[in-house]
Design a protein around this motif. Sequence first.
Motif, PDB file in Angstrom:
ATOM      1  N   ARG A 102       0.825  -1.204   0.000  1.00  0.00           N
ATOM      2  CA  ARG A 102       0.000   0.000   0.000  1.00  0.00           C
ATOM      3  C   ARG A 102       0.864   1.262   0.000  1.00  0.00           C
ATOM      4  O   ARG A 102       0.483   2.290  -0.568  1.00  0.00           O
ATOM      5  CB  ARG A 102      -0.919   0.017   1.226  1.00  0.00           C
ATOM      6  N   ALA A 103       2.021   1.189   0.660  1.00  0.00           N
ATOM      7  CA  ALA A 103       2.916   2.346   0.705  1.00  0.00           C
ATOM      8  C   ALA A 103       3.555   2.613  -0.643  1.00  0.00           C
ATOM      9  O   ALA A 103       4.017   3.723  -0.903  1.00  0.00           O
ATOM     10  CB  ALA A 103       3.995   2.126   1.763  1.00  0.00           C
ATOM     11  N   GLY A 104       3.598   1.579  -1.516  1.00  0.00           N
ATOM     12  CA  GLY A 104       4.139   1.779  -2.849  1.00  0.00           C
ATOM     13  C   GLY A 104       5.256   0.854  -3.262  1.00  0.00           C
ATOM     14  O   GLY A 104       5.829   1.010  -4.352  1.00  0.00           O
ATOM     15  N   VAL A 105       5.588  -0.139  -2.433  1.00  0.00           N
ATOM     16  CA  VAL A 105       6.659  -1.073  -2.774  1.00  0.00           C
ATOM     17  C   VAL A 105       6.256  -1.918  -3.983  1.00  0.00           C
ATOM     18  O   VAL A 105       5.132  -2.403  -4.070  1.00  0.00           O
ATOM     19  CB  VAL A 105       6.977  -1.990  -1.569  1.00  0.00           C
ATOM     20  N   SER A 106       7.199  -2.096  -4.908  1.00  0.00           N
ATOM     21  CA  SER A 106       6.922  -2.869  -6.120  1.00  0.00           C
ATOM     22  C   SER A 106       7.533  -4.263  -6.096  1.00  0.00           C
ATOM     23  O   SER A 106       7.155  -5.114  -6.904  1.00  0.00           O
ATOM     24  CB  SER A 106       7.452  -2.122  -7.351  1.00  0.00           C
ATOM     25  N   GLY A 107       8.499  -4.496  -5.211  1.00  0.00           N
ATOM     26  CA  GLY A 107       9.147  -5.804  -5.197  1.00  0.00           C
ATOM     27  C   GLY A 107       9.765  -6.122  -3.853  1.00  0.00           C
ATOM     28  O   GLY A 107      10.051  -5.231  -3.049  1.00  0.00           O
ATOM     29  N   PHE A 108       9.952  -7.424  -3.623  1.00  0.00           N
ATOM     30  CA  PHE A 108      10.544  -7.914  -2.379  1.00  0.00           C
ATOM     31  C   PHE A 108      11.710  -8.841  -2.699  1.00  0.00           C
ATOM     32  O   PHE A 108      11.614  -9.701  -3.576  1.00  0.00           O
ATOM     33  CB  PHE A 108       9.498  -8.676  -1.556  1.00  0.00           C
ATOM     34  N   LEU A 109      12.800  -8.648  -1.982  1.00  0.00           N
ATOM     35  CA  LEU A 109      13.958  -9.534  -2.080  1.00  0.00           C
ATOM     36  C   LEU A 109      14.246 -10.096  -0.704  1.00  0.00           C
ATOM     37  O   LEU A 109      14.475  -9.342   0.245  1.00  0.00           O
ATOM     38  CB  LEU A 109      15.182  -8.757  -2.586  1.00  0.00           C
ATOM     39  N   LEU A 110      14.191 -11.421  -0.581  1.00  0.00           N
ATOM     40  CA  LEU A 110      14.496 -12.045   0.700  1.00  0.00           C
ATOM     41  C   LEU A 110      16.002 -12.153   0.859  1.00  0.00           C
ATOM     42  O   LEU A 110      16.743 -12.305  -0.116  1.00  0.00           O
ATOM     43  CB  LEU A 110      13.846 -13.422   0.777  1.00  0.00           C
ATOM     44  N   LYS A 111      16.467 -12.070   2.091  1.00  0.00           N
ATOM     45  CA  LYS A 111      17.900 -12.066   2.342  1.00  0.00           C
ATOM     46  C   LYS A 111      18.573 -13.381   1.949  1.00  0.00           C
ATOM     47  O   LYS A 111      19.784 -13.418   1.757  1.00  0.00           O
ATOM     48  CB  LYS A 111      18.164 -11.755   3.828  1.00  0.00           C
ATOM     49  N   ASP A 112      17.798 -14.455   1.802  1.00  0.00           N
ATOM     50  CA  ASP A 112      18.403 -15.727   1.397  1.00  0.00           C
ATOM     51  C   ASP A 112      18.267 -15.968  -0.110  1.00  0.00           C
ATOM     52  O   ASP A 112      18.524 -17.067  -0.603  1.00  0.00           O
ATOM     53  CB  ASP A 112      17.787 -16.896   2.173  1.00  0.00           C
ATOM     54  N   ALA A 113      17.891 -14.938  -0.859  1.00  0.00           N
ATOM     55  CA  ALA A 113      17.758 -15.073  -2.313  1.00  0.00           C
ATOM     56  C   ALA A 113      19.134 -15.267  -2.950  1.00  0.00           C
ATOM     57  O   ALA A 113      20.151 -14.788  -2.447  1.00  0.00           O
ATOM     58  CB  ALA A 113      17.088 -13.829  -2.892  1.00  0.00           C
ATOM     59  N   THR A 114      19.157 -15.980  -4.057  1.00  0.00           N
ATOM     60  CA  THR A 114      20.403 -16.124  -4.815  1.00  0.00           C
ATOM     61  C   THR A 114      20.656 -14.826  -5.586  1.00  0.00           C
ATOM     62  O   THR A 114      19.759 -13.991  -5.750  1.00  0.00           O
ATOM     63  CB  THR A 114      20.308 -17.288  -5.816  1.00  0.00           C
ATOM     64  N   PHE A 115      21.887 -14.672  -6.070  1.00  0.00           N
ATOM     65  CA  PHE A 115      22.201 -13.466  -6.825  1.00  0.00           C
ATOM     66  C   PHE A 115      21.412 -13.423  -8.131  1.00  0.00           C
ATOM     67  O   PHE A 115      21.006 -12.344  -8.578  1.00  0.00           O
ATOM     68  CB  PHE A 115      23.703 -13.383  -7.112  1.00  0.00           C
ATOM     69  N   ASP A 116      21.174 -14.571  -8.735  1.00  0.00           N
ATOM     70  CA  ASP A 116      20.351 -14.616  -9.942  1.00  0.00           C
ATOM     71  C   ASP A 116      18.936 -14.122  -9.660  1.00  0.00           C
ATOM     72  O   ASP A 116      18.330 -13.402 -10.472  1.00  0.00           O
ATOM     73  CB  ASP A 116      20.303 -16.032 -10.520  1.00  0.00           C
ATOM     74  N   GLU A 117      18.376 -14.513  -8.508  1.00  0.00           N
ATOM     75  CA  GLU A 117      17.045 -14.045  -8.116  1.00  0.00           C
ATOM     76  C   GLU A 117      17.070 -12.542  -7.847  1.00  0.00           C
ATOM     77  O   GLU A 117      16.111 -11.825  -8.154  1.00  0.00           O
ATOM     78  CB  GLU A 117      16.568 -14.803  -6.877  1.00  0.00           C
ATOM     79  N   PHE A 118      18.162 -12.082  -7.275  1.00  0.00           N
ATOM     80  CA  PHE A 118      18.363 -10.657  -7.010  1.00  0.00           C
ATOM     81  C   PHE A 118      18.291  -9.871  -8.316  1.00  0.00           C
ATOM     82  O   PHE A 118      17.540  -8.897  -8.443  1.00  0.00           O
ATOM     83  CB  PHE A 118      19.726 -10.478  -6.335  1.00  0.00           C
ATOM     84  N   LEU A 119      19.038 -10.307  -9.322  1.00  0.00           N
ATOM     85  CA  LEU A 119      19.057  -9.631 -10.621  1.00  0.00           C
ATOM     86  C   LEU A 119      17.701  -9.712 -11.310  1.00  0.00           C
ATOM     87  O   LEU A 119      17.218  -8.727 -11.882  1.00  0.00           O
ATOM     88  CB  LEU A 119      20.130 -10.250 -11.517  1.00  0.00           C
ATOM     89  N   LYS A 120      17.094 -10.898 -11.252  1.00  0.00           N
ATOM     90  CA  LYS A 120      15.799 -11.091 -11.920  1.00  0.00           C
ATOM     91  C   LYS A 120      14.736 -10.166 -11.339  1.00  0.00           C
ATOM     92  O   LYS A 120      13.951  -9.560 -12.085  1.00  0.00           O
ATOM     93  CB  LYS A 120      15.362 -12.555 -11.790  1.00  0.00           C
ATOM     94  N   THR A 121      14.721 -10.043 -10.021  1.00  0.00           N
ATOM     95  CA  THR A 121      13.730  -9.189  -9.372  1.00  0.00           C
ATOM     96  C   THR A 121      13.910  -7.736  -9.786  1.00  0.00           C
ATOM     97  O   THR A 121      12.946  -7.035 -10.102  1.00  0.00           O
ATOM     98  CB  THR A 121      13.827  -9.318  -7.840  1.00  0.00           C
ATOM     99  N   LEU A 124      12.709  -7.308 -13.414  1.00  0.00           N
ATOM    100  CA  LEU A 124      11.252  -7.397 -13.532  1.00  0.00           C
ATOM    101  C   LEU A 124      10.585  -6.127 -13.019  1.00  0.00           C
ATOM    102  O   LEU A 124       9.685  -5.573 -13.661  1.00  0.00           O
ATOM    103  CB  LEU A 124      10.731  -8.611 -12.760  1.00  0.00           C
ATOM    104  N   VAL A 125      11.013  -5.667 -11.864  1.00  0.00           N
ATOM    105  CA  VAL A 125      10.408  -4.470 -11.274  1.00  0.00           C
ATOM    106  C   VAL A 125      10.687  -3.251 -12.144  1.00  0.00           C
ATOM    107  O   VAL A 125       9.800  -2.413 -12.374  1.00  0.00           O
ATOM    108  CB  VAL A 125      10.933  -4.256  -9.837  1.00  0.00           C
ATOM    109  N   ALA A 126      11.909  -3.134 -12.654  1.00  0.00           N
ATOM    110  CA  ALA A 126      12.249  -2.006 -13.533  1.00  0.00           C
ATOM    111  C   ALA A 126      11.400  -2.014 -14.793  1.00  0.00           C
ATOM    112  O   ALA A 126      11.111  -0.951 -15.369  1.00  0.00           O
ATOM    113  CB  ALA A 126      13.730  -2.052 -13.889  1.00  0.00           C
ATOM    114  N   ALA A 127      10.961  -3.206 -15.207  1.00  0.00           N
ATOM    115  CA  ALA A 127      10.137  -3.342 -16.412  1.00  0.00           C
ATOM    116  C   ALA A 127       8.646  -3.154 -16.128  1.00  0.00           C
ATOM    117  O   ALA A 127       7.822  -3.224 -17.036  1.00  0.00           O
ATOM    118  CB  ALA A 127      10.368  -4.704 -17.051  1.00  0.00           C
ATOM    119  N   GLY A 128       8.310  -2.947 -14.851  1.00  0.00           N
ATOM    120  CA  GLY A 128       6.916  -2.684 -14.509  1.00  0.00           C
ATOM    121  C   GLY A 128       6.163  -3.832 -13.877  1.00  0.00           C
ATOM    122  O   GLY A 128       4.957  -3.742 -13.666  1.00  0.00           O
ATOM    123  N   THR A 129       6.861  -4.925 -13.534  1.00  0.00           N
ATOM    124  CA  THR A 129       6.221  -6.081 -12.909  1.00  0.00           C
ATOM    125  C   THR A 129       6.319  -5.981 -11.390  1.00  0.00           C
ATOM    126  O   THR A 129       7.328  -5.538 -10.855  1.00  0.00           O
ATOM    127  CB  THR A 129       6.896  -7.390 -13.375  1.00  0.00           C
TER     128      THR A 129
END
Length: 237
Positions: A102-121, A124-129
Amino acid sequence: MNPANELPTSLILVEGNRLLREGLAAMVSHHEDLQIVATLADCDTVLQKIQQLKPRVVLLDLGPRDHDHVPLIESITRDHGDVTVIVMDLLPGKADVMELVRAGVSGFLLKDATFDEFLKTIRLVAAGTYVLPPSLTNSLFSEIVNDEARRERALVSSPATLTRREREIIRLIADGLSNKEIAQQLNVATFTVKSHVHNVLEKLALRTRVQIASYYAKEGTTRMNAVSRSDFSRARR
């Protein structure tokens, strides 16, 4: 690889852990489509840096739970509409995620995410997802939608609070008329029409003329006609 003539996605990274902050910045530097324009240890200068550097994405470490990031996120998304926010944290609870969305966050990255997941997120968010925490995605989508629907119903006022002129303007907006055209048809000043439109938006808890037209198309005709008949009945008494 970064397509020719396409600027990289600019990022501001806010991370309290220096080792993690510098490590992420170093790894991101190897990807031509991403560019970290600033790394910050805390939130104190985030808004100032956004104003100066105009990033596409802000990566925000939520850090200690005693710090409320919601006002900051609301300020970013309200005052810098082109900037998207990704928060980084351990697995947040549903209530926390809904508040952040509700505050406006577009994406979430968990601290245990892989670097590939980090880049993908980020991409995706930069592209509007919108990217929600994977383990909560299914339940959260339905819960957020249902919650927002409840809030919409609670916010929308009864058409009975609309004046006859406001209902008339709603109908003309739904017909596709501009403020100038409405003013000409009603023989009033354009400024007067703008004032009525503003009041309609306030009373119906809407934000745009398109939403006004949609409101009229979905339920406004029957409900507002019913109100008009009740107005007529009262006028006859």
